[in-house]
Design a protein around this motif. Sequence first.
Motif, short mmCIF file in Angstrom:
data_model
loop_
_atom_site.label_atom_id
_atom_site.label_comp_id
_atom_site.label_asym_id
_atom_site.label_seq_id
_atom_site.Cartn_x
_atom_site.Cartn_y
_atom_site.Cartn_z
N LEU A 183 -26.05 29.64 28.45
CA LEU A 183 -26.23 28.80 29.64
C LEU A 183 -28.10 28.69 28.74
N VAL A 184 -29.15 29.33 27.98
CA VAL A 184 -30.20 28.93 27.60
C VAL A 184 -30.20 27.96 26.54
N LEU A 185 -28.97 28.16 25.89
CA LEU A 185 -28.77 27.59 24.59
C LEU A 185 -28.03 26.49 25.23
N SER A 186 -27.30 26.04 25.95
CA SER A 186 -26.30 25.15 25.76
C SER A 186 -27.14 24.17 26.83
N ALA A 187 -28.54 24.51 27.72
CA ALA A 187 -28.61 23.98 28.36
C ALA A 187 -29.05 22.16 27.96
N ALA A 188 -29.58 22.97 26.85
CA ALA A 188 -30.46 21.83 25.39
C ALA A 188 -29.47 20.59 25.49
N ILE A 189 -28.03 20.75 25.36
CA ILE A 189 -27.23 20.40 25.52
C ILE A 189 -26.83 19.01 26.88
N LEU A 190 -26.45 20.37 27.41
CA LEU A 190 -25.28 20.31 28.77
C LEU A 190 -26.83 19.01 29.37
N ALA A 191 -27.79 19.10 29.99
CA ALA A 191 -28.15 18.16 30.53
C ALA A 191 -27.97 16.72 29.86
N PRO A 192 -28.43 16.18 29.10
CA PRO A 192 -28.41 15.03 28.27
C PRO A 192 -27.06 14.77 28.29
N LEU A 193 -25.78 15.21 27.87
CA LEU A 193 -24.09 15.45 27.81
C LEU A 193 -24.03 14.69 29.52
N GLY A 194 -24.34 15.25 30.87
CA GLY A 194 -24.32 15.02 31.81
C GLY A 194 -24.88 13.16 32.57
N SER A 195 -25.58 13.15 31.88
CA SER A 195 -26.19 11.80 31.79
C SER A 195 -25.42 10.65 31.32
N MET A 196 -24.51 11.07 30.49
CA MET A 196 -23.18 10.26 29.87
C MET A 196 -22.11 10.09 30.32
N SER A 197 -21.61 10.97 31.88
CA SER A 197 -20.27 11.79 32.36
C SER A 197 -19.98 11.07 33.76
N GLY A 198 -18.97 10.62 34.04
CA GLY A 198 -18.65 10.92 35.46
C GLY A 198 -19.00 12.22 36.52
N PRO A 199 -18.77 11.98 37.70
CA PRO A 199 -18.34 13.58 38.04
C PRO A 199 -17.25 13.80 38.60
N ARG A 200 -16.40 13.43 38.11
CA ARG A 200 -14.84 14.05 38.56
C ARG A 200 -15.29 14.39 36.15
N GLN A 201 -15.15 13.35 35.69
CA GLN A 201 -15.42 14.13 34.01
C GLN A 201 -16.35 15.46 33.77
N ILE A 202 -17.00 15.54 34.68
CA ILE A 202 -18.60 16.77 34.68
C ILE A 202 -17.41 18.18 35.08
N LYS A 203 -16.74 17.85 36.22
CA LYS A 203 -16.06 18.49 36.67
C LYS A 203 -15.31 19.86 36.54
N ALA A 204 -14.51 18.87 35.48
CA ALA A 204 -12.94 18.70 35.10
C ALA A 204 -14.11 19.84 33.97
N GLY A 205 -14.30 18.79 32.78
CA GLY A 205 -15.17 19.27 31.51
C GLY A 205 -15.61 20.45 31.23
N ALA A 206 -16.15 21.13 32.74
CA ALA A 206 -17.35 21.94 32.63
C ALA A 206 -15.70 23.54 33.33
N LEU A 207 -14.96 23.04 33.89
CA LEU A 207 -13.83 23.99 34.45
C LEU A 207 -13.16 24.32 32.60
N LEU A 208 -12.94 23.51 32.49
CA LEU A 208 -11.52 23.22 31.15
C LEU A 208 -12.68 24.33 29.67
N GLY A 209 -14.10 23.63 29.98
CA GLY A 209 -14.83 23.78 28.50
C GLY A 209 -15.40 25.73 28.93
N GLY A 210 -15.16 25.94 30.16
CA GLY A 210 -15.56 27.81 30.21
C GLY A 210 -14.24 28.39 30.26
N ALA A 211 -13.21 28.33 30.41
CA ALA A 211 -12.18 28.29 30.42
C ALA A 211 -12.00 28.58 28.73
#
Length: 391
Positions: free
Chosen positions: A201-229
């Motif tokens: 998570l330390v490494l991925s924070a540099a990518i995930l933070a700006p990625l969130g600014s280009m996404s909506g709340p529903r996409q974020i929740k589903a994308g995080a669940l799918l990515g983690g799985a």
Amino acid sequence: MRGKKQLSVLTIAATYTGTVVGAGFASGQEVLQFFGYFGLRGILGLVLTTVLLAFFGYLILDLGRKLQANSHLPVVRYAGGKWAGTAVDWIITLFLFGSLVTMSAGAGAIFKEQLGLPFWLGSLVMIVISLATVLTGIAGVVTSISFVVPLLLVAVFAITLYTLTADYSALASALRTYFNPGKAPAPFWPLTALLYASYNLVLSAAILAPLGSMSGPRQIKAGALLGGAGLGVGAAAIDLVLLAHINRAANFEIPMLHVAGTISPLARIGYTMVLLAEIYTTAVSSLYGFVARMGKQGTAKYRWITLGAGAAAFGLAQFGFSNLVGTLFPAVGFAGFLLLGSLVYGFIKDRKVKPAVEAREAVLARQPTPAMAFEVAEELAGEGKDGNESN
């Protein structure tokens, strides 16, 4: 977010997966040290890690969306405050350099074990091509990662399928009897699961933070669940493969290449090429992320920092790939607990502050200020005047 094209769920999940799935993951060395040495208990650790990656990945993405972050800095500053946020910022920046060192060492290990060439030559080649890419400003690193990761996952699942059919008895035996926590970075599987999730998570924070600014709340929740799985399933596949070959695979710097070689020479060559491509994309993104944080692109300072970082990474890479994975990554994992704690604090703070803000806004909406009342009165008077004139 109005007017902006939002990223799809699959794009978010693939980018998250591609950020975490580096050469350490693909080589099998990370999974071996953090989960494989615990045998069946390591599977439980993988379940815990999957939940942590999905949950904290969502927190980073969501804060990035709310803050419209262009980097990880606004997110860690909001979550941890000025002092803790600054500390986490430096942890992330330094780990980017550490990741470059590890990728250089991984290339050296492949050159030595698979090609019969000197370790230092593989490290040097990887550093040189990474420097050339960053110094010339060639874009498309994210595109290259998204291209390589599917190839890697296909290769991993193909080897897993073969192992489950051809070496099932060896796997079943290892799951029943194998347990060697003394070789793991920490002696308890819940702690190694936390460490694994933390440093990734330390490494991925540099990518995930700006990625969130280009996404909506529903996409974020589903994308995080799918990515983690996806990360959990991929790591579990590698873990099962390594357990089926644990007595020999544990002796190699790149254990997954050893396993691929037991299938056929062609499988080993194919996996070697995929792994080298994964090392390259991770090395370039790590070097760029580190240098961009230290200096502005296109300046003399940027170029000198790039060259200096490459030279230092080459020297430190001679420490050895498995040694780096076993020492650097756990250390960053412990440091990363500060990030996880900050995110939890930010999550709780956001949950408490948001209802209060919404309630205040509702009260203001029902009770206009004198200035608002004056404006409304003027509008009504103007409408009445117009109506009289028309009559």
